[in-house]
Structure formats: structure tokens, C-alpha cells
Enzyme design. Structure first.
Site, PDB file in Angstrom:
ATOM      1  N   SER A  12       0.862  -1.194   0.079  1.00 26.77           N
ATOM      2  CA  SER A  12      -0.045  -0.009  -0.126  1.00 26.77           C
ATOM      3  C   SER A  12       0.774   1.341  -0.235  1.00 26.77           C
ATOM      4  O   SER A  12       0.515   2.381  -0.569  1.00 26.77           O
ATOM      5  CB  SER A  12      -0.888  -0.079   1.275  1.00 26.77           C
ATOM      6  OG  SER A  12      -1.766  -1.120   1.154  1.00 26.77           O
ATOM      7  N   SER A 130      14.081  -7.005   7.211  1.00 31.17           N
ATOM      8  CA  SER A 130      14.527  -7.001   8.657  1.00 31.17           C
ATOM      9  C   SER A 130      14.783  -5.252   8.866  1.00 31.17           C
ATOM     10  O   SER A 130      14.034  -4.586   8.467  1.00 31.17           O
ATOM     11  CB  SER A 130      15.791  -7.900   9.109  1.00 31.17           C
ATOM     12  OG  SER A 130      16.381  -7.707  10.120  1.00 31.17           O
TER      13      SER A 130
END
Length: 267
Positions: A12, A130
Site C-alpha cells: 500500500s 529486517s
């Protein structure tokens, strides 16, 4: 030659959206996971798929839809995640559980969903987002750092397990990036007065760092390089992340600790 198929969660905005746009431009067949496709802005060349990484049924339906349309998944990019800011003492177990449910268990659910297809085709890449906070402490973002430390351990272990099937796991470690994740993190519900002054100083220092931080497109470029270059597990998301990784690895603990306290404006 058939296009490589990439499935990316959390497209998004931010790094997920930038990565979807870049891979589509580079000739990949890209599927972007979003929780509510009807509310998401269209991305040129990207097929949006409803996927909520907290929901097994949503993931199963989304992955099946991709496999029906494309026949395979060559790359899974686990990008969906969020952050929460507050002292560890201020963070409730419920807030921590919700954070882990997305940032860690979302990675687990998505990986479990695509691995049967990757094993059957004898190849695949699982790319997990990460952070430098996956190997460094993060005052007032301790639970977020804990999720990223966990993603690091999960990824390295998984890579050993799936290597014989032609599948490898990649870690991308950005430093602070100009995204909604870094600028719009939710505060913990509890506020303990003893932490307020230090919390405000740390937030101000982090906010100043983010203003000068790389755009998400920079990290997207690193993700593309990591997918296409000869295999290496860990890829710093930017130059600062690369420097921090070297400092953590080679510098004595004392100077690293002192440097981090200065970075986070800790008294």
C-alpha cells in the site's frame, strides 16, 4: 522466456509499494498483497491481491489466487509490518503480541504458504525485510527491535532447512527510511512519567534522522539487487546500514554502546 513471478506483502505504501513498482518496471510479474484492495491505490503493472498476514485463510486464498494466475511464485518478499514506540516497561503484553503477530508470525505464515509451490518447482527466494534494529538495540522501540531480531533468527534457520530444495532466504536490513512505518509509529497506550523527558529527546533525535534518511526507492533497489545478484543472505538497505553492520561486527562493545546512546540522545 517467462517472466519471474514476485509476491510482495504490504504494497500500500513505503518500501513495499516502491519495490512493487520497480520489479514491475524490470519485467517481473508482480502481485501485491494488501488488506483491502478496494481502498488501495492501483500500481501500474501490479496485480493487487487481498492478503492479511495475520489471517491464515486470507493468506491461503491470496497465494492460491497467485498460483492460479501465474502458475508459480519465484520470489516472496515479506514486507508487511508496523512499529510501536514506547519504553519496554510501557509496552503491554497485548501490544507486544499484536506486533509479533504481524512482524514475525506474518513472515512465518507467508513462508509456510509459498514453500510447497517453491519446493515443487525446485527454486525460489524468500526475502524478509529486517532492519538495522535486527542486530542493534532500539531504545523506546524495544519490541519492534525484538521482532526484527526474531526475523533474523528465523530467516537464517529457515535458509538451512530449505537450501536443498533450491530455495534461499535473504535478509534486507535498512536503517531509518522515509516511510510511514518510521514516521507514523503508534505510541504505547501507557505512559509512565519517569520516561517522558528521555522519550521526547529520543523521538526528536529519531525524527531528525528520518528527515535525512533515504527514500524507500533506495531500499527497493537493494531488494532487486539481492534477488538478481549471486546469493548472499544479508544485504544492508543503504550505506548507513552497511556502516552500522561493520561497526557492530568489528568495533569493541564499549564504543558501539556510546555511539548508540549519542545517536538516540540518551543521557
Amino acid at each position: 522466456m517467462k517472466k519471474k513471478v514476485a509476491l510482495i506483502t504490504g504494497v500500500s505504501s513505503g518500501i513495499g509499494r516502491a519495490t512493487a513498482e520497480l520489479l514491475a518496471r524490470k519485467g517481473y510479474q508482480v502481485f501485491g498483497g494488501v488488506r483491502t484492495p478496494e481502498k488501495a491505490h492501483a500500481i501500474n503493472g501490479v496485480t493487487l491481491v487481498q492478503i492479511d498476514v495475520r489471517d491464515e485463510a486470507s493468506i491461503k486464498a491470496g497465494v492460491e489466487s497467485v498460483l492460479q494466475q501465474a502458475g508459480r511464485i519465484d520470489v516472496l518478499i515479506n514486507n508487511a509490518g508496523y512499529s510501536i514506540v514506547g519504553a519496554v516497561e510501557e509496552t503491554s503484553p497485548e501490544e507486544a503480541q499484536a506486533l509479533f503477530d504481524t512482524n514475525l508470525f506474518g513472515v512465518l505464515r507467508m513462508s509456510r504458504a509459498v514453500l510447497p509451490a517453491m519446493r515443487a518447482q525446485g527454486s525460489g527466494r524468500i526475502v524478509n525485510l529486517s532492519s538495522v534494529l535486527g542486530f542493534l538495540p532500539a531504545p523506546f522501540m524495544g519490541l519492534y527491535a525484538a521482532t526484527k531480531h526474531a526475523v533474523e533468527g528465523l530467516s537464517e534457520s529457515l535458509d538451512h532447512e530449505v537450501r536443498n530444495f533450491g530455495i534461499r532466504v535473504i535478509l534486507i536490513q535498512p536503517s531509518f527510511t522515509r516511510t510511514g512505518l518510521d514516521t507514523n509509529a503508534a505510541p504505547t497506550a501507557e505512559r509512565i512519567p519517569a520516561y517522558v523527558d528521555q522519550f521526547q529527546r529520543t523521538v526528536a533525535a529519531v525524527t531528525a534522522t528520518i528527515k535525512a534518511a533515504p527514500e524507500p526507492e533506495n531500499v527497493a533497489g537493494r531488494i532487486l539487487q539481492a534477488i538478481e545478484a549471486p546469493y548472499r543472505m544479508r544485504h544492508p538497505g543503504d550505506r548507513k546500514a552497511a556502516l552500522l553492520a561493520k561497526l557492530r561486527r568489528f568495533m569493541p562493545a564499549g564504543p558501539v554502546d556510546k555511539s548508540l546512546r549519542k545517536e538516540f540522545a540518551l543521557s
